[in-house]
Motif scaffolding. Structure first.
Motif, mmCIF file in Angstrom:
data_model
loop_
_atom_site.group_PDB
_atom_site.id
_atom_site.type_symbol
_atom_site.label_atom_id
_atom_site.label_comp_id
_atom_site.label_asym_id
_atom_site.label_seq_id
_atom_site.Cartn_x
_atom_site.Cartn_y
_atom_site.Cartn_z
ATOM 1 N N MET A 1 0.712 -1.263 -0.042
ATOM 2 C CA MET A 1 0.087 -0.062 0.183
ATOM 3 C C MET A 1 0.789 1.058 0.042
ATOM 4 O O MET A 1 0.563 2.097 -0.607
ATOM 5 N N GLU A 2 1.968 1.281 0.758
ATOM 6 C CA GLU A 2 2.863 2.330 0.860
ATOM 7 C C GLU A 2 3.550 2.521 -0.668
ATOM 8 O O GLU A 2 3.637 3.570 -0.813
ATOM 9 N N SER A 3 3.749 1.484 -1.146
ATOM 10 C CA SER A 3 4.568 1.785 -2.472
ATOM 11 C C SER A 3 3.367 2.414 -3.579
ATOM 12 O O SER A 3 3.848 3.314 -4.356
ATOM 13 N N ILE A 7 3.956 5.943 -5.537
ATOM 14 C CA ILE A 7 3.910 6.150 -6.734
ATOM 15 C C ILE A 7 2.876 7.230 -7.168
ATOM 16 O O ILE A 7 3.175 8.259 -8.097
ATOM 17 N N VAL A 8 1.759 7.105 -6.252
ATOM 18 C CA VAL A 8 0.815 8.178 -7.115
ATOM 19 C C VAL A 8 1.343 9.708 -6.482
ATOM 20 O O VAL A 8 1.034 10.596 -7.395
ATOM 21 N N HIS A 9 2.103 9.669 -5.592
ATOM 22 C CA HIS A 9 2.518 10.933 -5.007
ATOM 23 C C HIS A 9 3.623 11.463 -6.123
ATOM 24 O O HIS A 9 3.691 12.617 -6.188
ATOM 25 N N VAL A 65 -2.593 15.044 0.406
ATOM 26 C CA VAL A 65 -3.022 13.921 0.890
ATOM 27 C C VAL A 65 -2.243 12.896 0.887
ATOM 28 O O VAL A 65 -1.931 12.009 1.871
ATOM 29 N N THR A 66 -1.673 12.601 -0.156
ATOM 30 C CA THR A 66 -0.616 11.561 -0.251
ATOM 31 C C THR A 66 0.903 11.880 0.736
ATOM 32 O O THR A 66 1.385 10.913 1.253
ATOM 33 N N VAL A 72 2.046 9.251 7.838
ATOM 34 C CA VAL A 72 1.606 8.161 8.780
ATOM 35 C C VAL A 72 2.138 7.088 8.650
ATOM 36 O O VAL A 72 2.743 6.160 9.565
ATOM 37 N N TYR A 73 2.468 6.667 7.479
ATOM 38 C CA TYR A 73 3.385 5.243 7.199
ATOM 39 C C TYR A 73 4.836 5.429 7.942
ATOM 40 O O TYR A 73 5.173 4.313 8.620
ATOM 41 N N ALA A 74 5.458 6.526 7.788
ATOM 42 C CA ALA A 74 6.488 6.772 8.153
ATOM 43 C C ALA A 74 6.578 6.782 10.020
ATOM 44 O O ALA A 74 7.476 6.213 10.712
ATOM 45 N N LYS A 75 5.370 7.294 10.281
ATOM 46 C CA LYS A 75 5.454 7.502 11.960
ATOM 47 C C LYS A 75 5.132 5.819 12.375
ATOM 48 O O LYS A 75 5.854 5.603 13.573
ATOM 49 N N GLU A 76 4.308 5.194 11.609
ATOM 50 C CA GLU A 76 4.205 3.591 12.164
ATOM 51 C C GLU A 76 5.610 3.036 11.940
ATOM 52 O O GLU A 76 5.895 2.118 12.861
ATOM 53 N N LYS A 77 6.335 3.067 11.144
ATOM 54 C CA LYS A 77 7.655 2.502 10.884
ATOM 55 C C LYS A 77 8.646 2.863 12.208
ATOM 56 O O LYS A 77 9.533 2.296 12.447
ATOM 57 N N ALA A 78 8.470 4.150 12.567
ATOM 58 C CA ALA A 78 9.370 4.747 13.496
ATOM 59 C C ALA A 78 8.793 4.154 14.932
ATOM 60 O O ALA A 78 9.986 3.863 15.750
ATOM 61 N N GLY A 79 7.662 3.861 15.068
ATOM 62 C CA GLY A 79 7.142 3.261 16.152
ATOM 63 C C GLY A 79 7.522 1.669 16.302
ATOM 64 O O GLY A 79 7.685 1.442 17.524
#
Length: 124
Positions: A1-3, A7-9, A65-66, A72-79
């Motif tokens: 999902m992150e990829s 890509i959309v970003h 939005v992207t 949010v994905y980066a924060k989850e990985k840092a946690g």
């Protein structure tokens, strides 16, 4: 999902760059007021400013939005860094309190013969 979000970003960023380069600057309106061929434009006599401006605004909102989703994905990985084997602060502090090695190692006498060209610690 992150990829997919990444890509959309990137595609949104490239589209915004393209649309900004397609738009006319403020100085181009002076030439159009003296018969600069506004009737030959694709989007009518009003020009492309409103259409491209709206599309750019929509793409910019999508980029925000992207960007937020990637944050949010980066924060989850840092946690989840604690699961990567990094020791906690208490372990690091306890290891710093106990010295693991003596202060300075003792200088050992060399076993170089006396007639050697290599100087020893006492010779100069």
């Amino acid at each position: 999902m992150e990829s997919l979000v990444l890509i959309v970003h990137v595609l949104l960023a490239a589209a915004i760059i393209t649309l900004v380069l397609l738009q006319q600057g403020k100085g181009a309106e002076a030439g159009a007021s003296f018969g600069g061929g506004a009737s030959q434009t694709v989007f009518g006599s009003q020009g492309t400013s409103s259409f491209l401006g709206r599309v750019t605004a929509v793409l910019a909102a999508g980029l925000f939005v992207t960007s937020f989703a990637l944050a949010v994905y980066a924060k989850e990985k840092a946690g989840s860094v604690n699961d990567a084997g990094i020791p906690s602060a208490e372990v690091i502090e306890s290891a710093a309190e106990t010295p693991a090695q003596p202060e300075l190692p003792a200088l050992e006498e060399s076993s170089v013969p006396a007639d050697s060209d290599v100087p020893t610690a006492g010779q100069q």
